[in-house]
Design an enzyme around this catalytic site. Structure first.
Site, PDB file in Angstrom:
ATOM      1  N   SER A 137      -9.696   9.625   3.464  1.00 28.58           N
ATOM      2  CA  SER A 137     -10.338  10.213   2.430  1.00 28.58           C
ATOM      3  C   SER A 137     -11.906  10.718   2.844  1.00 28.58           C
ATOM      4  CB  SER A 137     -10.447   9.183   1.105  1.00 28.58           C
ATOM      5  OG  SER A 137     -11.710   9.799   0.149  1.00 28.58           O
ATOM      6  N   TYR A 150     -13.315   1.180  -1.607  1.00 32.59           N
ATOM      7  CA  TYR A 150     -12.272   2.351  -1.381  1.00 32.59           C
ATOM      8  C   TYR A 150     -12.367   3.064  -0.255  1.00 32.59           C
ATOM      9  CZ  TYR A 150      -9.856   6.667  -2.094  1.00 32.59           C
ATOM     10  OH  TYR A 150      -8.895   7.801  -1.671  1.00 32.59           O
TER      11      TYR A 150
HETATM   12  N1  LIG Z   1      -6.838  13.169  -5.151  1.00 34.71           N
HETATM   13  C1  LIG Z   1      -7.799  12.983  -4.721  1.00 34.71           C
HETATM   14  O1  LIG Z   1      -9.025  13.520  -4.919  1.00 34.71           O
HETATM   15  C2  LIG Z   1      -7.882  12.368  -3.320  1.00 34.71           C
HETATM   16  C3  LIG Z   1      -8.979  12.368  -2.458  1.00 34.71           C
HETATM   17  C4  LIG Z   1      -9.084  11.611  -1.170  1.00 34.71           C
HETATM   18  C5  LIG Z   1      -8.242  11.005  -0.854  1.00 34.71           C
HETATM   19  N2  LIG Z   1      -6.881  10.694  -1.585  1.00 34.71           N
HETATM   20  C6  LIG Z   1      -5.650   9.758  -1.366  1.00 34.71           C
HETATM   21  O2  LIG Z   1      -4.615  10.343  -1.538  1.00 34.71           O
HETATM   22  C7  LIG Z   1      -3.587   9.708  -1.571  1.00 34.71           C
HETATM   23  C8  LIG Z   1      -2.598  10.159  -2.745  1.00 34.71           C
HETATM   24  O3  LIG Z   1      -3.381  10.237  -3.755  1.00 34.71           O
HETATM   25  P1  LIG Z   1      -3.004  11.259  -5.213  1.00 34.71           P
HETATM   26  O4  LIG Z   1      -4.339  11.779  -5.470  1.00 34.71           O
HETATM   27  O5  LIG Z   1      -1.942  12.003  -4.778  1.00 34.71           O
HETATM   28  O6  LIG Z   1      -2.695  10.071  -6.273  1.00 34.71           O
HETATM   29  P2  LIG Z   1      -1.343   9.486  -6.986  1.00 34.71           P
HETATM   30  O7  LIG Z   1      -0.638  10.623  -7.446  1.00 34.71           O
HETATM   31  O8  LIG Z   1      -1.586   8.489  -7.817  1.00 34.71           O
HETATM   32  O9  LIG Z   1      -0.740   8.999  -5.648  1.00 34.71           O
HETATM   33  C9  LIG Z   1      -0.712   7.786  -5.186  1.00 34.71           C
HETATM   34  C10 LIG Z   1       0.681   7.382  -4.800  1.00 34.71           C
HETATM   35  O10 LIG Z   1       0.468   6.104  -4.398  1.00 34.71           O
HETATM   36  C11 LIG Z   1       1.440   5.204  -4.787  1.00 34.71           C
HETATM   37  N3  LIG Z   1       0.932   3.796  -4.711  1.00 34.71           N
HETATM   38  C12 LIG Z   1      -0.269   3.325  -5.397  1.00 34.71           C
HETATM   39  N4  LIG Z   1      -0.370   1.973  -5.195  1.00 34.71           N
HETATM   40  C13 LIG Z   1       0.896   1.726  -4.744  1.00 34.71           C
HETATM   41  C14 LIG Z   1       1.528   0.458  -4.052  1.00 34.71           C
HETATM   42  N5  LIG Z   1       0.748  -0.665  -4.409  1.00 34.71           N
HETATM   43  N6  LIG Z   1       2.548   0.459  -3.535  1.00 34.71           N
HETATM   44  C15 LIG Z   1       3.414   1.727  -3.163  1.00 34.71           C
HETATM   45  N7  LIG Z   1       2.931   2.761  -3.644  1.00 34.71           N
HETATM   46  C16 LIG Z   1       1.788   2.845  -4.226  1.00 34.71           C
HETATM   47  C17 LIG Z   1       1.679   5.744  -6.033  1.00 34.71           C
HETATM   48  O11 LIG Z   1       2.995   5.504  -6.467  1.00 34.71           O
HETATM   49  P3  LIG Z   1       3.770   4.485  -7.459  1.00 34.71           P
HETATM   50  O12 LIG Z   1       2.811   4.705  -8.466  1.00 34.71           O
HETATM   51  O13 LIG Z   1       4.968   4.882  -7.890  1.00 34.71           O
HETATM   52  O14 LIG Z   1       3.907   3.283  -6.719  1.00 34.71           O
HETATM   53  C18 LIG Z   1       1.798   7.160  -5.869  1.00 34.71           C
HETATM   54  O15 LIG Z   1       2.855   7.801  -5.533  1.00 34.71           O
HETATM   55  C19 LIG Z   1      -4.083   8.278  -1.947  1.00 34.71           C
HETATM   56  O16 LIG Z   1      -3.936   7.491  -0.654  1.00 34.71           O
HETATM   57  C20 LIG Z   1      -5.454   8.531  -2.150  1.00 34.71           C
HETATM   58  O17 LIG Z   1      -6.436   7.468  -1.832  1.00 34.71           O
HETATM   59  C21 LIG Z   1      -6.660  11.437  -2.957  1.00 34.71           C
END
Ligand SMILES: NC(=O)c1ccc[n+]([C@@H]2O[C@H](COP(=O)([O-])OP(=O)(O)OC[C@H]3O[C@@H](n4cnc5c(N)ncnc54)[C@H](OP(=O)(O)O)[C@@H]3O)[C@@H](O)[C@H]2O)c1
Length: 247
Positions: A137, A150
């Site tokens: 991130s 985070y």
């Molecule tokens: N969107 C942004 O602005 C942004 C910016 C920087 C970085 N990121 C990173 O990008 C990645 C994806 O985020 P996203 O924005 O796509 O959000 P998201 O849709 O909430 O995706 C997060 C994923 O992680 C899984 N997850 C969470 N906790 C978990 C656990 N304990 N065990 C297994 N799986 C788990 C969730 O699946 P389940 O709920 O099915 O477990 C979900 O599929 C993350 O690592 C986030 O930190 C996002």
């Protein structure tokens, strides 16, 4: 079909960036192991892949639980491409951060990622090749209010990226990271609020939020043979956020 004959494991592919990554990898020929805690959403990702003519299976796993991490590694078997995308992000100002959310982020983003990758790397090294893409991130690369823990967890992931690239380069394994900027995904919008998130998007040089698909494209590129001479880097995919100084 640059991933034809390969198996890709994408953690957190039940929604958002991980789901888009799973769809793209399958479109390009990979057999995709979809993973996450939510079995309904996991089944939905698999159906979307199969409807588009791809191949996938779902393995439920909670990355904050080491037993579950071990089960995922065993169930996945031989993995050619690992995308460590799952992440927990209960943002809080430092004075408000609880021990529970601190532990959840470290257990999921750092410990779960580490031990899953350890298992997968063992197999990749024995077979002489593979690609790992970590999703970190911009919060791990810059100071942002509410992301102390985070951001530290994602900085650890960037550090793993460099160390694993150095440690496993001679085994034919490439390890890179994508650091997404402000990306429109359902759960992040729910946490920050639609209006506030749109304002954050307006402040980046490209004047908008990123999409999950745009992040997935970069992940898939780094996993692919087109990135054959790239290892050990963290690529910000952030609309120019990291390039921004005072404006
Ligand atoms: N969107 C942004 O602005 C942004 C910016 C920087 C970085 N990121 C990173 O990008 C990645 C994806 O985020 P996203 O924005 O796509 O959000 P998201 O849709 O909430 O995706 C997060 C994923 O992680 C899984 N997850 C969470 N906790 C978990 C656990 N304990 N065990 C297994 N799986 C788990 C969730 O699946 P389940 O709920 O099915 O477990 C979900 O599929 C993350 O690592 C986030 O930190 C996002």
């Amino acid at each position: 079909m640059q991933f034809h004959g390969q198996t890709a494991l994408v953690t957190g592919s039940t929604s958002g960036i991980g789901r888009e990554t799973a769809l793209l990898l399958a479109e390009q020929g990979a057999y995709v192991i979809v993973s996450g805690r939510d079995t309904t959403k996991g089944a939905d990702t698999v159906t979307a892949i199969e409807s588009a003519g791809g191949k996938a299976a779902f393995v439920a796993a909670d990355l904050s639980d080491l037993e579950s991490v071990r089960h995922l590694a065993d169930a996945a078997g031989d993995v050619d491409v690992l995308v460590n995308n799952a992440g927990a992000f209960p943002f809080a100002a430092t004075l408000d951060q609880s021990l529970d959310t601190f532990t959840l982020m470290l257990d999921t983003n750092v410990r779960g990622t580490y031990f899953l990758t350890q298992s997968v790397l063992r197999g990749m090294a024995a077979r002489g090749g593979g690609a790992v893409v970590n999703v970190s991130s911009i919060a791990g690369l810059s100071g942002m209010v509410t992301t102390s823990v985070y951001g530290a967890s994602k900085a650890a992931v960037d550090s793993f990226t460099r160390t694993w690239a150095v440690e496993f380069g001679r085994s034919g394994i490439r390890v890179n990271a994508v650091a997404p900027g402000h990306t429109y995904t359902e759960n992040v919008v729910a946490g920050i609020g639609e209006e506030e998130f749109a304002k954050m998007g307006a402040r980046v040089p490209l004047s908008r939020l990123g999409s999950a698909r745009e992040i997935a494209e970069a992940i898939v590129f780094l996993a692919s043979p087109r990135a054959a001479y790239i290892t050990g880097v963290t690529l910000p995919v952030d609309g120019g956020f990291m390039a921004l100084g005072l404006d």
